[in-house]
Write a protein that holds these residues in place. Structure first.
Motif, short mmCIF file in Angstrom:
data_model
loop_
_atom_site.label_atom_id
_atom_site.label_comp_id
_atom_site.label_asym_id
_atom_site.label_seq_id
_atom_site.Cartn_x
_atom_site.Cartn_y
_atom_site.Cartn_z
N LEU A 199 13.86 -6.93 11.51
CA LEU A 199 13.59 -6.49 10.14
C LEU A 199 12.39 -7.21 9.55
CD1 LEU A 199 17.22 -6.30 8.65
CD2 LEU A 199 15.75 -4.40 9.34
N GLY A 200 12.29 -8.51 9.81
CA GLY A 200 11.15 -9.26 9.30
C GLY A 200 9.83 -8.75 9.86
N SER A 201 9.88 -8.22 11.08
CA SER A 201 8.67 -7.67 11.69
C SER A 201 8.31 -6.31 11.12
CB SER A 201 8.88 -7.53 13.20
OG SER A 201 9.28 -8.74 13.78
N MET A 202 9.33 -5.49 10.83
CA MET A 202 9.08 -4.12 10.39
C MET A 202 8.99 -3.98 8.87
SD MET A 202 11.32 -1.83 13.09
CE MET A 202 12.75 -2.91 13.19
N ILE A 203 9.95 -4.57 8.15
CA ILE A 203 9.92 -4.46 6.69
C ILE A 203 8.99 -5.56 6.18
CG2 ILE A 203 11.26 -4.39 4.56
CD1 ILE A 203 13.65 -3.57 6.17
N GLY A 204 7.74 -5.39 6.47
CA GLY A 204 6.74 -6.37 6.11
C GLY A 204 5.63 -5.75 5.29
N ALA A 205 4.43 -6.19 5.55
CA ALA A 205 3.30 -5.74 4.75
C ALA A 205 3.01 -4.26 4.92
CB ALA A 205 2.05 -6.56 5.12
N GLY A 206 3.50 -3.65 6.01
CA GLY A 206 3.22 -2.25 6.26
C GLY A 206 3.67 -1.34 5.14
N ILE A 207 4.85 -1.57 4.58
CA ILE A 207 5.35 -0.71 3.53
C ILE A 207 4.54 -0.86 2.25
CG2 ILE A 207 7.02 -2.39 2.65
CD1 ILE A 207 7.45 1.43 2.94
N PHE A 208 3.90 -2.02 2.07
CA PHE A 208 3.07 -2.24 0.88
C PHE A 208 1.66 -1.70 1.07
CE2 PHE A 208 6.39 -5.41 0.61
CZ PHE A 208 6.72 -5.43 -0.72
N ALA A 209 1.20 -1.62 2.32
CA ALA A 209 -0.20 -1.26 2.56
C ALA A 209 -0.40 0.07 3.27
CB ALA A 209 -0.88 -2.38 3.36
N ALA A 210 0.55 0.49 4.12
CA ALA A 210 0.32 1.65 4.98
C ALA A 210 0.53 2.99 4.29
CB ALA A 210 1.23 1.58 6.21
#
Length: 425
Positions: free
Chosen positions: A28-39
């Motif tokens: 979860l720490g790898s996936m629910i990371g900056a990607g949801i804020f930036a992608a």
């Protein structure tokens, strides 16, 4: 930090400390990371109103990859992930190519995540903050994977709380409009594919569970449980957040947003929440960076054991039971990149490398027998085809740079093989 061992002998093994919950949290720490804020913004720019369709497509490919990876990781519970699977199932070259693509692509991702921390935490000193973040997390990883799992647990809790606040604010505001979720004329097939490739970057963190296979308790049972759990939770979170942001900003507003979640809470009339979202984004990027350093260092360890990289990097610290030299090298390289480069453009390049990595994982899973836990045949087929399609649907610059790096790695492998063959009688 204790004196590392330099004695020659058989490969030193890592310590199995991680249970199912620890492995799920690291995923979860790898996936629910900056990607949801930036992608979300670049994906919305490519897909338009087809963003949710792109998210679903990325999730299907990710599910196939996760299933193949879980079966392989249970069969080969060693550090290195697809590097090990490709080597064992397809041959030395394919394992090497997977490991090469993973290390190069994810090292660039480490720098990108570090710079994301800096840009959210202190925009005027983004590079300095990025370097400090890399140094701090390298120290945490050096002290042992169990400490990394506990820190990741706290990071995931903070990020989920922030995302929950964004969703509640967006869906309860008067600006919400469910009509914006309908697929319109601005969605093209090519755009949906390209957005799926970009969004796949945010799903790829479940590989961290597989690359930590040597540090998981009862891996044949733990890994097949942890990977689907982590992926399923992430998909639900991403879908809810995407729906909430789209209902407030719409596809056009989302594609033009520089900070989509911050813009969403402002549009919802709760601007006071924007600084909290910024903090959440910085913390999320820290979580991604922590897990990325873990994964890259373990793949480096595996390749060093097979002498595809300097064998000295295969050392395991006698006290902390971590690949300390690999972690220090990865940390040093990322520090240099974070201090000197603007690597935001590396997201597409990283996606290409990761998709190539999982293509090899699916091809490896296809060779498993029923007795070895082979997944249903359609799973690796869809996974392999999906990875190839999404990889070549990425922006042209990402495809060219990614293919060039893989070709360079293949050339290095060929030269080393030729030199070794000449030396042998």
């Amino acid at each position: 930090m204790g004196k590392p061992s330099t004695a020659a002998g058989p490969p030193q093994e890592l310590q199995r400390n991680l249970g199912v919950s620890d492995a799920v949290v690291i995923g979860l720490g790898s996936m629910i990371g900056a990607g949801i804020f930036a992608a979300l913004a670049p994906a919305a720019h490519a897909a338009g109103s087809g963003l949710l369709l792109s998210l679903a497509l990325a999730a299907v490919v990710a599910y196939c990859n996760a299933t193949s990876s879980a079966r392989l990781a249970a069969r080969y519970p060693a550090s290195g992930g697809t590097y090990v699977y490709g080597r064992e199932r397809l041959g030395d070259f394919w394992g090497y190519l997977a490991g090469w693509g993973f290390i190069v692509g994810k090292t660039a991702s480490c720098a990108a995540m570090a710079l994301t921390v800096g840009s959210y935490a202190w925009p005027g000193q983004a590079h300095a903050v990025a370097v400090a973040a890399v140094v701090a997390l390298t120290v945490v990883n050096y002290a042992g994977v169990q400490k990394s799992a506990w820190l990741t647990r706290g990071i995931v809790a903070v990020v989920l709380a922030v995302l929950a606040a964004v969703v509640v604010a967006a869906l309860s505001s008067g600006a919400a409009d469910t009509a914006r979720l309908e697929i319109g004329d601005d969605a093209s097939f090519g755009g949906v594919l390209q957005a799926a490739g970009l969004l796949f970057f945010a799903f790829a963190g479940y590989a961290r569970i597989a690359t930590l296979g040597e540090e998981v308790r009862d891996p044949a049972r733990t890994i097949p449980r942890a990977i689907p759990l982590a992926l399923g939770i992430t998909l639900v979170v991403y879908a809810i957040v995407a729906i909430a942001v789209l209902t407030v900003l719409g596809p056009t507003g989302l594609s033009d947003a520089t900070a989509p979640l911050s813009d969403a809470v402002r549009a919802a009339g709760v601007g006071w929440l924007a600084p909290v979202v910024r903090v959440g984004a910085a913390v999320a990027a820290l979580g991604s960076l922590l897990a990325l350093i873990l994964g890259v260092s373990r793949t480096t360890l595996a390749m060093a054991r097979d002498r595809h990289l300097p064998h000295a990097l295969a050392a395991v610290h006698p006290k902390f039971k971590v690949p300390h030299r690999a972690e220090l090298l990865v940390g040093a390289v990322v520090v240099v990149l974070a201090a000197t480069a603007d690597v935001r453009g590396a997201i597409g390049f990283s996606s290409f490398g990761v998709l190539a990595y999982y293509a090899i994982a699916n091809a490896s899973a296809w060779t498993l027998t029923p007795d070895e836990g082979r997944p249903v045949r359609i799973v690796p087929v869809v996974g392999l085809a999906g990875c190839l399609v999404l990889a070549f649907a990425l922006p042209v610059s990402s495809v060219i740079s990614g293919a060039a790096v893989l070709a360079f790695g293949a050339a290095v492998y060929g030269v080393r093989r030729a030199v070794r063959a000449r030396r042998e009688p």
